[in-house]
Design an enzyme around this catalytic site. Structure first.
Site, mmCIF file in Angstrom:
data_model
loop_
_atom_site.group_PDB
_atom_site.id
_atom_site.type_symbol
_atom_site.label_atom_id
_atom_site.label_comp_id
_atom_site.label_asym_id
_atom_site.label_seq_id
_atom_site.Cartn_x
_atom_site.Cartn_y
_atom_site.Cartn_z
ATOM 1 N N HIS A 157 53.043 50.974 55.215
ATOM 2 C CA HIS A 157 53.970 50.196 54.377
ATOM 3 C C HIS A 157 53.592 48.712 54.368
ATOM 4 C CE1 HIS A 157 56.687 53.735 54.569
ATOM 5 N NE2 HIS A 157 56.272 53.785 55.827
ATOM 6 N N SER A 278 38.460 26.569 41.563
ATOM 7 C CA SER A 278 39.369 26.433 40.429
ATOM 8 C C SER A 278 39.003 25.173 39.665
ATOM 9 C CB SER A 278 40.799 26.331 40.953
ATOM 10 O OG SER A 278 41.620 25.701 39.997
ATOM 11 N N LYS A 284 41.158 25.345 46.016
ATOM 12 C CA LYS A 284 41.077 26.802 45.866
ATOM 13 C C LYS A 284 39.699 27.378 46.195
ATOM 14 C CE LYS A 284 43.739 29.327 44.452
ATOM 15 N NZ LYS A 284 44.250 29.532 43.096
ATOM 16 N N GLU A 291 38.365 40.770 43.117
ATOM 17 C CA GLU A 291 39.322 40.968 42.017
ATOM 18 C C GLU A 291 38.673 41.667 40.829
ATOM 19 O OE1 GLU A 291 42.436 37.337 42.187
ATOM 20 O OE2 GLU A 291 40.344 36.765 42.046
#
Ligand code: ARG
Length: 453
Positions: A157, A278, A284, A291
């Protein structure tokens, strides 16, 4: 537009719009090597069987060799109004060698030809994909070997559950990828048979030697029903399903890389060369490779669903719908080949923060089960010890501490069975080392597993 090879029964030439719509050359041109290989094997067999002369077969072979080398060197381009790669190469052959070129297609149809080309192409690519996947597995193995005693929390979980090691965690993916490799290889094995000799659908009256063509092509046998040989594309679907399952696995791993590289987890530090910045936020460092891999998974599923839907409901045997199979299959191949090398590079170069992994394993009460098991060993029933351990966790949360930091007096307030040996029993080391059944996280067990695969 050049005259169609099948123009005999037609009074009009094909409309330009229809020809463009119909043509598969822009995408099936990538199978030129397989098409040439198949034609050479077929024509050599025709000569062996006395269907065409040895001279014609030799001319076909040298014509094909020159076409192949001209395509590879860029001298011959696919800039043509030919309907597909099969017509393109046959036309080119006839331009180069004359009448012998016109004998090539004896006892063959584009229906069995395209089924062969797709099988050969897919099998060639499957071997490359398998190599890439083996490389990923070997990188994971290397990292696992170095982290047999690196403790981390295992989750259910997404809540900290029980301590495992980083090696044990990586081996979970190694197992998944090994099954993927197996599935890809199975798909390869079933695809590796030659449909040549199926003709358009009903075989042919020429005395072809189907087996010898298959063995010249390095294939493992021949298809056993001519209708099936030209009508089915299950090999492409099975292969795409195997790749889809692999993508599901690598996507889950990507998701964890994204999580673990976040400031909230800080288990991973991605290498600068394998992450991006970024344009606006200077701080960043983004896990784009992971991804994109997660995203490409959806794309491969889309291809698999396209294949299934294209084929459902088609009457036997060949239908032009089946031309659409090619682009989806090619996209599966291109996508997985694009995914694997950068993903493997990212894994190989990222650093792991053992300290954060271990702190998370300690901080999350992952040894609460072992505390309950400890009391069981002292003679209490598990249901009771589970409750004692739960109450202790609650107490620790209220008081901002952890189980191993409680004094023996504090512990005894919850159960008189606690003794000094409890601290050793609930240390991460003991928790992990005690789990030494096959498949468990103990360092010896994981090392044995790694040595044996
Ligand atoms: N380009 C076609 C395909 O990929 C080749 C087979 C053509 N056969 C036919 N009967 N029109 O499906």
């Amino acid at each position: 537009m050049s005259k169609k090879m099948w123009a005999g029964r037609f009074e009009k030439a094909t409309d330009k719009e229809v020809n463009d719509y119909n043509s598969s050359l822009p995408f099936d041109c990538r199978m030129y090597r397989q098409d040439i290989r198949g034609s050479v094997a077929h024509s050599q067999m025709l000569a062996r069987q006395g269907v065409i002369s040895k001279k014609d077969a030799d001319d076909i072979k040298s014509g094909m060799d020159s076409i192949l080398s001209d395509i590879e060197s860029g001298r011959l381009s696919f800039n043509s109004d030919a309907e597909d790669i099969h017509m393109f190469i046959e036309e080119e052959l006839t331009n180069r060698i004359g009448d012998a070129g016109k004998r090539l297609h004896t006892g063959r149809s584009r229906n069995d030809q395209v089924a062969l080309d797709q099988r050969l192409y897919m099998c060639d690519e499957a071997l490359e994909i398998e190599d890439m996947l083996r490389r990923l597995i070997s990188v994971l193995k290397g990292i696992a070997m170095d982290n047999l005693e690196t403790y981390m929390p295992g989750y259910t979980h997404l809540q900290r559950a029980q301590p495992v090691t980083y090696a044990h965690y990586l081996c979970a993916y190694i197992e998944m990828f090994r099954r993927d490799l197996d599935r890809i290889d199975e798909a390869y094995r079933r695809a590796d048979v030659s449909p040549l000799g199926s003709g358009a659908l009903a075989g042919t009256t020429y005395p072809l030697d189907r087996e010898s063509v298959a063995s010249d092509l390095g294939m493992n046998g021949v298809t056993l029903n001519s209708l099936d040989g030209v009508a089915d594309r299950d090999f492409a679907i099975e292969f795409s399903a195997a790749i889809s399952i692999f993508m599901m696995h690598i996507s889950r791993m990507s998701e964890e890389i994204i999580l673990y590289a976040s400031q909230e987890f800080k288990y991973y530090e991605l290498d600068d060369a394998y992450s991006t910045g970024s344009s606006m936020m200077p701080q960043k460092k983004n896990p784009d490779v992971a991804e994109l891999t997660r995203g490409k998974t959806g794309r491969v599923y889309g291809d698999l669903v396209s294949l299934l839907v294209i084929m459902k409901g088609l009457p036997l045997t060949y239908n032009k719908d089946m031309q659409e199979v090619q682009e989806s299959l090619f996209d599966v191949i291109d996508t997985v080949k694009a995914v694997l090398p950068p993903f493997t590079g990212m894994i190989k170069t990222m650093t792991i923060r053992k300290d954060n992994m271990e702190a998370a394993a300690l901080g999350g009460f992952t040894n609460a089960t072992d505390l309950a098991d400890y009391l069981v060993k002292k003679g209490l029933p598990f249901r009771e010890t589970h409750a004692v351990s739960g109450k202790l966790v609650h107490y620790c949360i209220e008081n901002g501490t952890t189980l191993e930091k409680l004094t023996i007096e504090q512990l005894r307030e919850f159960s008189p069975a606690f003794e000094d040996d409890v601290y050793d029993a609930i240390s991460l080391k003991t928790c992990v080392e005690g789990r030494s059944l096959i498949g468990g996280p103990s360092p010896d067990t994981v090392k044995r597993y790694l040595d044996n695969i």
